[in-house]
Design a protein around this motif. Structure first.
Motif, PDB file in Angstrom:
ATOM      1  N   ILE A 143     -24.741 -26.382 -63.899  1.00 55.22           N
ATOM      2  CA  ILE A 143     -23.546 -25.936 -64.622  1.00 55.22           C
ATOM      3  C   ILE A 143     -23.928 -24.922 -65.698  1.00 55.22           C
ATOM      4  O   ILE A 143     -23.286 -23.877 -65.850  1.00 55.22           O
ATOM      5  CB  ILE A 143     -22.806 -27.139 -65.228  1.00 55.22           C
ATOM      6  CG1 ILE A 143     -22.184 -27.975 -64.106  1.00 55.22           C
ATOM      7  CG2 ILE A 143     -21.735 -26.679 -66.204  1.00 55.22           C
ATOM      8  CD1 ILE A 143     -21.605 -29.296 -64.585  1.00 55.22           C
ATOM      9  N   VAL A 144     -24.984 -25.204 -66.448  1.00 49.92           N
ATOM     10  CA  VAL A 144     -25.434 -24.281 -67.487  1.00 49.92           C
ATOM     11  C   VAL A 144     -25.865 -22.956 -66.869  1.00 49.92           C
ATOM     12  O   VAL A 144     -25.564 -21.884 -67.393  1.00 49.92           O
ATOM     13  CB  VAL A 144     -26.592 -24.914 -68.303  1.00 49.92           C
ATOM     14  CG1 VAL A 144     -27.243 -23.892 -69.211  1.00 49.92           C
ATOM     15  CG2 VAL A 144     -26.069 -26.096 -69.110  1.00 49.92           C
ATOM     16  N   LEU A 145     -26.543 -22.997 -65.731  1.00 49.24           N
ATOM     17  CA  LEU A 145     -26.985 -21.778 -65.057  1.00 49.24           C
ATOM     18  C   LEU A 145     -25.792 -20.945 -64.603  1.00 49.24           C
ATOM     19  O   LEU A 145     -25.767 -19.724 -64.775  1.00 49.24           O
ATOM     20  CB  LEU A 145     -27.870 -22.141 -63.858  1.00 49.24           C
ATOM     21  CG  LEU A 145     -28.458 -20.956 -63.095  1.00 49.24           C
ATOM     22  CD1 LEU A 145     -29.440 -20.198 -63.987  1.00 49.24           C
ATOM     23  CD2 LEU A 145     -29.152 -21.431 -61.838  1.00 49.24           C
ATOM     24  N   VAL A 146     -24.775 -21.594 -64.047  1.00 49.31           N
ATOM     25  CA  VAL A 146     -23.584 -20.873 -63.588  1.00 49.31           C
ATOM     26  C   VAL A 146     -22.871 -20.223 -64.770  1.00 49.31           C
ATOM     27  O   VAL A 146     -22.462 -19.056 -64.711  1.00 49.31           O
ATOM     28  CB  VAL A 146     -22.639 -21.831 -62.826  1.00 49.31           C
ATOM     29  CG1 VAL A 146     -21.280 -21.196 -62.618  1.00 49.31           C
ATOM     30  CG2 VAL A 146     -23.254 -22.217 -61.497  1.00 49.31           C
ATOM     31  N   ILE A 147     -22.729 -20.953 -65.887  1.00 48.65           N
ATOM     32  CA  ILE A 147     -22.079 -20.388 -67.080  1.00 48.65           C
ATOM     33  C   ILE A 147     -22.871 -19.193 -67.593  1.00 48.65           C
ATOM     34  O   ILE A 147     -22.302 -18.161 -67.956  1.00 48.65           O
ATOM     35  CB  ILE A 147     -21.932 -21.473 -68.161  1.00 48.65           C
ATOM     36  CG1 ILE A 147     -20.919 -22.514 -67.711  1.00 48.65           C
ATOM     37  CG2 ILE A 147     -21.516 -20.858 -69.489  1.00 48.65           C
ATOM     38  CD1 ILE A 147     -20.827 -23.710 -68.621  1.00 48.65           C
ATOM     39  N   PHE A 148     -24.204 -19.309 -67.606  1.00 48.20           N
ATOM     40  CA  PHE A 148     -25.044 -18.215 -68.081  1.00 48.20           C
ATOM     41  C   PHE A 148     -24.891 -16.984 -67.194  1.00 48.20           C
ATOM     42  O   PHE A 148     -24.755 -15.863 -67.682  1.00 48.20           O
ATOM     43  CB  PHE A 148     -26.512 -18.674 -68.106  1.00 48.20           C
ATOM     44  CG  PHE A 148     -27.455 -17.601 -68.552  1.00 48.20           C
ATOM     45  CD1 PHE A 148     -27.516 -17.235 -69.887  1.00 48.20           C
ATOM     46  CD2 PHE A 148     -28.282 -16.954 -67.635  1.00 48.20           C
ATOM     47  CE1 PHE A 148     -28.388 -16.242 -70.303  1.00 48.20           C
ATOM     48  CE2 PHE A 148     -29.153 -15.966 -68.046  1.00 48.20           C
ATOM     49  CZ  PHE A 148     -29.203 -15.622 -69.389  1.00 48.20           C
ATOM     50  N   VAL A 149     -24.878 -17.178 -65.880  1.00 48.48           N
ATOM     51  CA  VAL A 149     -24.725 -16.049 -64.958  1.00 48.48           C
ATOM     52  C   VAL A 149     -23.371 -15.386 -65.148  1.00 48.48           C
ATOM     53  O   VAL A 149     -23.259 -14.153 -65.161  1.00 48.48           O
ATOM     54  CB  VAL A 149     -24.920 -16.524 -63.496  1.00 48.48           C
ATOM     55  CG1 VAL A 149     -24.490 -15.455 -62.516  1.00 48.48           C
ATOM     56  CG2 VAL A 149     -26.376 -16.908 -63.262  1.00 48.48           C
ATOM     57  N   LEU A 150     -22.314 -16.172 -65.322  1.00 46.41           N
ATOM     58  CA  LEU A 150     -20.980 -15.608 -65.547  1.00 46.41           C
ATOM     59  C   LEU A 150     -20.936 -14.801 -66.840  1.00 46.41           C
ATOM     60  O   LEU A 150     -20.327 -13.733 -66.892  1.00 46.41           O
ATOM     61  CB  LEU A 150     -19.933 -16.724 -65.582  1.00 46.41           C
ATOM     62  CG  LEU A 150     -19.602 -17.350 -64.221  1.00 46.41           C
ATOM     63  CD1 LEU A 150     -18.621 -18.497 -64.401  1.00 46.41           C
ATOM     64  CD2 LEU A 150     -19.029 -16.305 -63.282  1.00 46.41           C
ATOM     65  N   LEU A 151     -21.595 -15.298 -67.885  1.00 42.29           N
ATOM     66  CA  LEU A 151     -21.630 -14.560 -69.149  1.00 42.29           C
ATOM     67  C   LEU A 151     -22.371 -13.237 -68.989  1.00 42.29           C
ATOM     68  O   LEU A 151     -21.944 -12.200 -69.511  1.00 42.29           O
ATOM     69  CB  LEU A 151     -22.306 -15.409 -70.238  1.00 42.29           C
ATOM     70  CG  LEU A 151     -21.445 -16.519 -70.825  1.00 42.29           C
ATOM     71  CD1 LEU A 151     -22.269 -17.375 -71.770  1.00 42.29           C
ATOM     72  CD2 LEU A 151     -20.250 -15.942 -71.556  1.00 42.29           C
ATOM     73  N   VAL A 152     -23.485 -13.250 -68.270  1.00 40.47           N
ATOM     74  CA  VAL A 152     -24.250 -12.023 -68.056  1.00 40.47           C
ATOM     75  C   VAL A 152     -23.426 -11.016 -67.256  1.00 40.47           C
ATOM     76  O   VAL A 152     -23.370  -9.837 -67.591  1.00 40.47           O
ATOM     77  CB  VAL A 152     -25.587 -12.337 -67.345  1.00 40.47           C
ATOM     78  CG1 VAL A 152     -26.264 -11.067 -66.876  1.00 40.47           C
ATOM     79  CG2 VAL A 152     -26.496 -13.114 -68.282  1.00 40.47           C
TER      80      VAL A 152
END
Length: 50
Positions: free
Chosen positions: A8-17
Protein backbone atom coordinates in the motif's frame (compact mmCIF):
# COMPACT_ATOMS: atom_id res chain seq x y z
CA UNK A 1 -0.07 -8.10 7.11
CA UNK A 2 3.29 -6.37 6.89
CA UNK A 3 3.61 -7.22 3.18
CA UNK A 4 0.20 -5.66 2.52
CA UNK A 5 1.22 -2.43 4.31
CA UNK A 6 4.46 -2.31 2.30
CA UNK A 7 2.49 -2.75 -0.93
CA UNK A 8 0.00 0.00 0.00
CA UNK A 9 2.81 2.42 0.88
CA UNK A 10 4.59 1.59 -2.39
CA UNK A 11 1.44 2.22 -4.44
CA UNK A 12 0.83 5.58 -2.68
CA UNK A 13 4.46 6.57 -3.28
CA UNK A 14 4.27 5.68 -6.99
CA UNK A 15 1.03 7.66 -7.38
CA UNK A 16 2.63 10.68 -5.71
CA UNK A 17 5.67 10.48 -8.00
CA UNK A 18 3.46 10.19 -11.10
CA UNK A 19 1.37 13.16 -9.94
CA UNK A 20 4.51 15.23 -9.36
CA UNK A 21 5.92 14.36 -12.80
CA UNK A 22 2.67 15.11 -14.62
CA UNK A 23 2.28 18.36 -12.68
CA UNK A 24 5.84 19.34 -13.59
CA UNK A 25 5.21 18.79 -17.30
CA UNK A 26 1.87 20.62 -17.08
CA UNK A 27 3.60 23.62 -15.48
CA UNK A 28 6.24 23.54 -18.21
CA UNK A 29 3.49 23.69 -20.82
CA UNK A 30 1.30 26.24 -18.98
CA UNK A 31 3.44 28.50 -16.76
CA UNK A 32 1.64 30.44 -14.06
CA UNK A 33 1.88 34.11 -14.97
CA UNK A 34 -0.69 36.17 -13.09
CA UNK A 35 -1.69 38.43 -15.96
CA UNK A 36 -1.58 35.66 -18.54
CA UNK A 37 -3.77 33.34 -16.49
CA UNK A 38 -6.27 36.15 -15.84
CA UNK A 39 -6.39 36.90 -19.57
CA UNK A 40 -6.85 33.22 -20.36
CA UNK A 41 -9.67 32.96 -17.80
CA UNK A 42 -11.43 36.05 -19.12
CA UNK A 43 -11.05 34.80 -22.70
CA UNK A 44 -12.45 31.41 -21.73
CA UNK A 45 -15.38 32.95 -19.87
CA UNK A 46 -16.00 35.30 -22.80
CA UNK A 47 -16.07 32.35 -25.19
CA UNK A 48 -18.46 30.48 -22.93
CA UNK A 49 -20.82 33.47 -22.70
CA UNK A 50 -20.95 33.83 -26.48
Amino acid sequence: MREMIKRIVLVIFVLLVLTAISGFFYMQKNPLDGKTSINKTSNLSGNHLK
